[in-house]
Design a protein around this motif. Structure first.
Motif, PDB file in Angstrom:
ATOM      1  N   ARG A  19      13.168  -6.786   9.469  1.00  0.00           N
ATOM      2  CA  ARG A  19      11.813  -7.184   9.091  1.00  0.00           C
ATOM      3  C   ARG A  19      10.855  -6.016   9.304  1.00  0.00           C
ATOM      4  O   ARG A  19      10.002  -5.743   8.454  1.00  0.00           O
ATOM      5  CB  ARG A  19      11.390  -8.393   9.914  1.00  0.00           C
ATOM      6  N   VAL A  20      10.975  -5.288  10.418  1.00  0.00           N
ATOM      7  CA  VAL A  20      10.118  -4.138  10.702  1.00  0.00           C
ATOM      8  C   VAL A  20      10.346  -3.051   9.671  1.00  0.00           C
ATOM      9  O   VAL A  20       9.400  -2.442   9.152  1.00  0.00           O
ATOM     10  CB  VAL A  20      10.356  -3.632  12.146  1.00  0.00           C
ATOM     11  N   VAL A  21      11.608  -2.801   9.297  1.00  0.00           N
ATOM     12  CA  VAL A  21      11.929  -1.756   8.321  1.00  0.00           C
ATOM     13  C   VAL A  21      11.337  -2.113   6.958  1.00  0.00           C
ATOM     14  O   VAL A  21      10.760  -1.262   6.272  1.00  0.00           O
ATOM     15  CB  VAL A  21      13.460  -1.538   8.244  1.00  0.00           C
ATOM     16  N   VAL A  22      11.425  -3.364   6.555  1.00  0.00           N
ATOM     17  CA  VAL A  22      10.869  -3.792   5.264  1.00  0.00           C
ATOM     18  C   VAL A  22       9.356  -3.644   5.264  1.00  0.00           C
ATOM     19  O   VAL A  22       8.762  -3.154   4.293  1.00  0.00           O
ATOM     20  CB  VAL A  22      11.300  -5.237   4.949  1.00  0.00           C
ATOM     21  N   CYS A  23       8.689  -4.026   6.338  1.00  0.00           N
ATOM     22  CA  CYS A  23       7.226  -3.918   6.417  1.00  0.00           C
ATOM     23  C   CYS A  23       6.773  -2.469   6.348  1.00  0.00           C
ATOM     24  O   CYS A  23       5.814  -2.130   5.657  1.00  0.00           O
ATOM     25  CB  CYS A  23       6.709  -4.582   7.692  1.00  0.00           C
ATOM     26  N   VAL A  24       7.470  -1.580   7.075  1.00  0.00           N
ATOM     27  CA  VAL A  24       7.120  -0.161   7.043  1.00  0.00           C
ATOM     28  C   VAL A  24       7.326   0.383   5.631  1.00  0.00           C
ATOM     29  O   VAL A  24       6.517   1.171   5.122  1.00  0.00           O
ATOM     30  CB  VAL A  24       7.938   0.625   8.096  1.00  0.00           C
ATOM     31  N   GLY A  25       8.379  -0.028   4.957  1.00  0.00           N
ATOM     32  CA  GLY A  25       8.637   0.419   3.586  1.00  0.00           C
ATOM     33  C   GLY A  25       7.545  -0.039   2.630  1.00  0.00           C
ATOM     34  O   GLY A  25       7.091   0.717   1.772  1.00  0.00           O
ATOM     35  N   VAL A  26       7.096  -1.277   2.761  1.00  0.00           N
ATOM     36  CA  VAL A  26       6.039  -1.799   1.887  1.00  0.00           C
ATOM     37  C   VAL A  26       4.748  -1.028   2.105  1.00  0.00           C
ATOM     38  O   VAL A  26       4.052  -0.660   1.157  1.00  0.00           O
ATOM     39  CB  VAL A  26       5.853  -3.319   2.114  1.00  0.00           C
ATOM     40  N   VAL A  27       4.397  -0.751   3.355  1.00  0.00           N
ATOM     41  CA  VAL A  27       3.174   0.000   3.651  1.00  0.00           C
ATOM     42  C   VAL A  27       3.284   1.410   3.099  1.00  0.00           C
ATOM     43  O   VAL A  27       2.325   1.963   2.549  1.00  0.00           O
ATOM     44  CB  VAL A  27       2.901  -0.009   5.177  1.00  0.00           C
ATOM     45  N   VAL A  29       5.065   2.462   0.466  1.00  0.00           N
ATOM     46  CA  VAL A  29       4.946   2.403  -0.994  1.00  0.00           C
ATOM     47  C   VAL A  29       3.493   2.161  -1.399  1.00  0.00           C
ATOM     48  O   VAL A  29       2.986   2.783  -2.337  1.00  0.00           O
ATOM     49  CB  VAL A  29       5.885   1.319  -1.572  1.00  0.00           C
ATOM     50  N   ALA A  30       2.812   1.300  -0.698  1.00  0.00           N
ATOM     51  CA  ALA A  30       1.404   1.034  -1.008  1.00  0.00           C
ATOM     52  C   ALA A  30       0.562   2.281  -0.773  1.00  0.00           C
ATOM     53  O   ALA A  30      -0.347   2.590  -1.541  1.00  0.00           O
ATOM     54  CB  ALA A  30       0.884  -0.126  -0.167  1.00  0.00           C
ATOM     55  N   GLY A  31       0.848   3.049   0.279  1.00  0.00           N
ATOM     56  CA  GLY A  31       0.121   4.288   0.544  1.00  0.00           C
ATOM     57  C   GLY A  31       0.362   5.314  -0.534  1.00  0.00           C
ATOM     58  O   GLY A  31      -0.571   5.997  -0.980  1.00  0.00           O
ATOM     59  N   LEU A  32       1.610   5.464  -0.974  1.00  0.00           N
ATOM     60  CA  LEU A  32       1.902   6.408  -2.055  1.00  0.00           C
ATOM     61  C   LEU A  32       1.193   6.000  -3.341  1.00  0.00           C
ATOM     62  O   LEU A  32       0.638   6.837  -4.055  1.00  0.00           O
ATOM     63  CB  LEU A  32       3.418   6.480  -2.289  1.00  0.00           C
ATOM     64  N   TRP A  33       1.228   4.736  -3.644  1.00  0.00           N
ATOM     65  CA  TRP A  33       0.574   4.258  -4.871  1.00  0.00           C
ATOM     66  C   TRP A  33      -0.937   4.486  -4.810  1.00  0.00           C
ATOM     67  O   TRP A  33      -1.559   4.850  -5.809  1.00  0.00           O
ATOM     68  CB  TRP A  33       0.896   2.782  -5.051  1.00  0.00           C
ATOM     69  N   ALA A  34      -1.558   4.297  -3.628  1.00  0.00           N
ATOM     70  CA  ALA A  34      -3.002   4.456  -3.485  1.00  0.00           C
ATOM     71  C   ALA A  34      -3.424   5.905  -3.635  1.00  0.00           C
ATOM     72  O   ALA A  34      -4.487   6.198  -4.186  1.00  0.00           O
ATOM     73  CB  ALA A  34      -3.448   3.918  -2.129  1.00  0.00           C
ATOM     74  N   PHE A  35      -2.622   6.847  -3.154  1.00  0.00           N
ATOM     75  CA  PHE A  35      -3.015   8.256  -3.178  1.00  0.00           C
ATOM     76  C   PHE A  35      -2.391   9.047  -4.327  1.00  0.00           C
ATOM     77  O   PHE A  35      -2.579  10.246  -4.418  1.00  0.00           O
ATOM     78  CB  PHE A  35      -2.675   8.908  -1.833  1.00  0.00           C
ATOM     79  N   TRP A  36      -1.611   8.403  -5.179  1.00  0.00           N
ATOM     80  CA  TRP A  36      -0.999   9.095  -6.302  1.00  0.00           C
ATOM     81  C   TRP A  36      -2.087   9.507  -7.285  1.00  0.00           C
ATOM     82  O   TRP A  36      -2.965   8.726  -7.601  1.00  0.00           O
ATOM     83  CB  TRP A  36      -0.008   8.154  -6.981  1.00  0.00           C
TER      84      TRP A  36
END
Length: 164
Positions: A19-27, A29-36
């Motif tokens: 669960r921790v690994v999935v949450c870190v992955g989602v955050v 991906v969201a960070g990359l998408w926001a700063f792309w």
């Protein structure tokens, strides 16, 4: 029951770490998408380089009118008119110079003894008599009422205990 730990919530071992690994992955991906970086924001007909000054015939940006920015955004209504000035009060009548010295009862009729300091005279008056521009309205055991152009004025005797 055993003590509750982070992985004991679901009953499947290792699910808490997943669960921790999935949450870190989602955050992430969201960070990359926001700063792309975004693609070109220029309209399709515009030149990609600022050196190319020839606008395309398909689309041109309207000129900026600076005068539109000098217009007031909000105009206050005109101030209300000032309230009308109240009519000035008539001036106070001049003070009555007459002094009531005594009230005398002669045969059931009251007479007032008045002193006029301007004329330096004593007057004895009854009800209905005139004293210059003044008329004696009423004489009682405690005072006298005089009527003149400013209205009704009362002269009263002082109490024995009152201080002057």
């Amino acid at each position: 029951m055993s003590a509750a730990g982070p992985s004991s919530m679901s009953g499947i071992p290792g699910l808490g770490v997943a669960r921790v690994v999935v949450c870190v992955g989602v955050v992430a991906v969201a960070g990359l998408w926001a700063f792309w970086p975004l693609g070109s924001t220029e309209p399709h007909g515009r030149a990609a380089h600022p050196d190319d000054a020839t606008p395309s015939p398909e689309w041109s940006q309207p000129e900026l009118r600076i005068a539109a920015f000098s217009a007031p955004l909000w105009v206050a209504p005109p101030a209300p008119p000032p309230p009308p000035q109240p009519e000035p009060k008539p001036p106070a009548p001049p003070p009555l110079k007459l002094q009531l010295l005594a009230v005398v009862n002669q045969d059931g009729v009251y007479e007032a003894v008045l002193f006029d300091p301007e004329a330096d005279k004593l007057y004895t008056v009854r009800q209905g008599e005139s004293l210059g521009a003044r008329t004696v309205e009423r004489v009682s055991a405690t005072g006298v009422d005089l009527r003149d152009t400013s209205g009704l004025r009362t002269l009263a005797l002082r109490d024995k205990g009152a201080k002057p």
